[in-house]
Design a protein around this motif. Structure first.
Motif, PDB file in Angstrom:
ATOM      1  N   GLY A  97       1.181  37.192  39.910  1.00  0.00           N
ATOM      2  CA  GLY A  97       1.667  38.651  40.018  1.00  0.00           C
ATOM      3  C   GLY A  97       3.352  38.270  39.653  1.00  0.00           C
ATOM      4  N   TYR A  98       3.926  37.296  39.149  1.00  0.00           N
ATOM      5  CA  TYR A  98       5.378  37.103  39.093  1.00  0.00           C
ATOM      6  C   TYR A  98       5.577  37.177  37.346  1.00  0.00           C
ATOM      7  CZ  TYR A  98       5.375  34.871  43.779  1.00  0.00           C
ATOM      8  OH  TYR A  98       5.276  34.746  44.937  1.00  0.00           O
ATOM      9  N   SER A  99       6.593  37.724  37.417  1.00  0.00           N
ATOM     10  CA  SER A  99       7.248  37.782  35.831  1.00  0.00           C
ATOM     11  C   SER A  99       7.839  36.629  35.337  1.00  0.00           C
ATOM     12  CB  SER A  99       8.052  39.166  35.740  1.00  0.00           C
ATOM     13  OG  SER A  99       9.322  38.912  36.467  1.00  0.00           O
ATOM     14  N   ARG A 100       8.033  36.685  34.000  1.00  0.00           N
ATOM     15  CA  ARG A 100       8.842  35.536  33.429  1.00  0.00           C
ATOM     16  C   ARG A 100      10.116  35.459  34.137  1.00  0.00           C
ATOM     17  NH1 ARG A 100      12.415  35.038  29.090  1.00  0.00           N
ATOM     18  NH2 ARG A 100      12.089  33.047  27.838  1.00  0.00           N
ATOM     19  N   ASP A 101      10.870  36.583  34.384  1.00  0.00           N
ATOM     20  CA  ASP A 101      12.312  36.347  35.053  1.00  0.00           C
ATOM     21  C   ASP A 101      12.177  36.034  36.663  1.00  0.00           C
ATOM     22  OD1 ASP A 101      13.647  37.291  32.898  1.00  0.00           O
ATOM     23  OD2 ASP A 101      13.296  39.668  33.497  1.00  0.00           O
ATOM     24  N   ASP A 102      11.015  36.390  37.223  1.00  0.00           N
ATOM     25  CA  ASP A 102      10.691  35.739  38.418  1.00  0.00           C
ATOM     26  C   ASP A 102      10.589  34.142  38.589  1.00  0.00           C
ATOM     27  OD1 ASP A 102      10.767  38.111  39.698  1.00  0.00           O
ATOM     28  OD2 ASP A 102       8.544  38.644  39.477  1.00  0.00           O
ATOM     29  N   LEU A 103      10.052  33.729  37.423  1.00  0.00           N
ATOM     30  CA  LEU A 103       9.756  32.293  37.276  1.00  0.00           C
ATOM     31  C   LEU A 103      11.031  31.622  37.023  1.00  0.00           C
ATOM     32  CD1 LEU A 103       7.773  30.033  37.184  1.00  0.00           C
ATOM     33  CD2 LEU A 103       7.174  30.672  34.750  1.00  0.00           C
ATOM     34  N   ILE A 104      11.846  32.377  36.286  1.00  0.00           N
ATOM     35  CA  ILE A 104      13.100  31.810  35.699  1.00  0.00           C
ATOM     36  C   ILE A 104      14.057  31.692  37.164  1.00  0.00           C
ATOM     37  CG2 ILE A 104      15.358  32.181  34.479  1.00  0.00           C
ATOM     38  CD1 ILE A 104      13.574  33.330  32.351  1.00  0.00           C
ATOM     39  N   THR A 105      14.055  32.543  37.855  1.00  0.00           N
ATOM     40  CA  THR A 105      14.692  32.686  39.269  1.00  0.00           C
ATOM     41  C   THR A 105      14.061  31.541  40.084  1.00  0.00           C
ATOM     42  OG1 THR A 105      15.115  34.909  38.974  1.00  0.00           O
ATOM     43  CG2 THR A 105      15.491  34.132  41.196  1.00  0.00           C
ATOM     44  N   ILE A 106      13.108  31.311  40.093  1.00  0.00           N
ATOM     45  CA  ILE A 106      12.344  30.302  41.115  1.00  0.00           C
ATOM     46  C   ILE A 106      13.129  28.972  40.465  1.00  0.00           C
ATOM     47  CG2 ILE A 106      10.291  29.055  41.481  1.00  0.00           C
ATOM     48  CD1 ILE A 106       8.860  32.070  41.680  1.00  0.00           C
ATOM     49  N   LEU A 107      12.835  28.698  39.108  1.00  0.00           N
ATOM     50  CA  LEU A 107      13.188  27.259  38.304  1.00  0.00           C
ATOM     51  C   LEU A 107      14.877  27.246  38.689  1.00  0.00           C
ATOM     52  CD1 LEU A 107      11.276  27.623  35.185  1.00  0.00           C
ATOM     53  CD2 LEU A 107      10.938  26.199  37.291  1.00  0.00           C
ATOM     54  N   GLU A 108      15.623  28.135  38.719  1.00  0.00           N
ATOM     55  CA  GLU A 108      16.942  28.053  38.897  1.00  0.00           C
ATOM     56  C   GLU A 108      17.348  27.658  40.350  1.00  0.00           C
ATOM     57  OE1 GLU A 108      18.400  31.747  37.384  1.00  0.00           O
ATOM     58  OE2 GLU A 108      18.801  31.151  35.405  1.00  0.00           O
ATOM     59  N   GLU A 109      16.408  28.251  41.232  1.00  0.00           N
ATOM     60  CA  GLU A 109      16.691  28.022  42.682  1.00  0.00           C
ATOM     61  C   GLU A 109      16.233  26.335  42.985  1.00  0.00           C
ATOM     62  OE1 GLU A 109      14.546  30.828  44.600  1.00  0.00           O
ATOM     63  OE2 GLU A 109      15.849  32.267  44.372  1.00  0.00           O
ATOM     64  N   LEU A 110      15.484  25.817  42.247  1.00  0.00           N
ATOM     65  CA  LEU A 110      15.234  24.349  42.480  1.00  0.00           C
ATOM     66  C   LEU A 110      16.590  23.406  42.456  1.00  0.00           C
ATOM     67  CD1 LEU A 110      11.932  24.058  40.162  1.00  0.00           C
ATOM     68  CD2 LEU A 110      12.367  24.311  42.616  1.00  0.00           C
ATOM     69  N   PRO A 111      16.482  22.319  43.227  1.00  0.00           N
ATOM     70  CA  PRO A 111      17.557  21.569  42.987  1.00  0.00           C
ATOM     71  C   PRO A 111      17.583  20.668  41.859  1.00  0.00           C
ATOM     72  CG  PRO A 111      15.873  20.662  44.598  1.00  0.00           C
ATOM     73  CD  PRO A 111      15.418  22.018  44.231  1.00  0.00           C
TER      74      PRO A 111
END
Length: 111
Positions: A97-111
């Motif tokens: 249920g996550y979009s591409r933009d959601d995934l990018i946000t998750i990746l950007e939040e990673l250390p």
């Protein structure tokens, strides 16, 4: 093969072979098992395997030689392997249920 995966089976097969080459399980010059044998082992139609093999040939990873079968032409570069894994991650995110933009946000939040 993952029947719950939204990707077509030939893309799953191509991804698995691409990964095996990228991770060194197959070296340049190594011959792959015949498409019919791969299909039987995976429980899928041989034409599906052949389509995956043709896609990989078109990418330059495999060579088809009449009478000698299919062999590895070269190694998958790191970028190609990473792109394949990113596609798989994106598909998994979509299933959850996550979009591409959601995934990018998750990746950007990673250390």
């Amino acid at each position: 093969m993952d029947l719950n995966d939204a990707r077509p089976l030939h893309e799953q097969v191509a991804g698995a072979i691409r990964r095996a080459i990228g991770e060194g399980s197959y070296q340049p010059g190594d011959r792959l098992p015949p498409a019919r044998d791969l299909a039987m082992a995976l429980g899928i139609n041989p034409n599906t395997v052949l389509r995956a093999l043709r896609d990989l040939r078109d990418e330059g990873l495999l060579e088809f030689r009449r009478g000698r079968g299919v062999s590895v032409a070269g190694r998958a570069d790191g970028r190609a392997l990473l792109a394949q894994r990113a596609r798989e991650l994106l598909e998994e995110a979509r299933r959850r249920g996550y979009s591409r933009d959601d995934l990018i946000t998750i990746l950007e939040e990673l250390p």
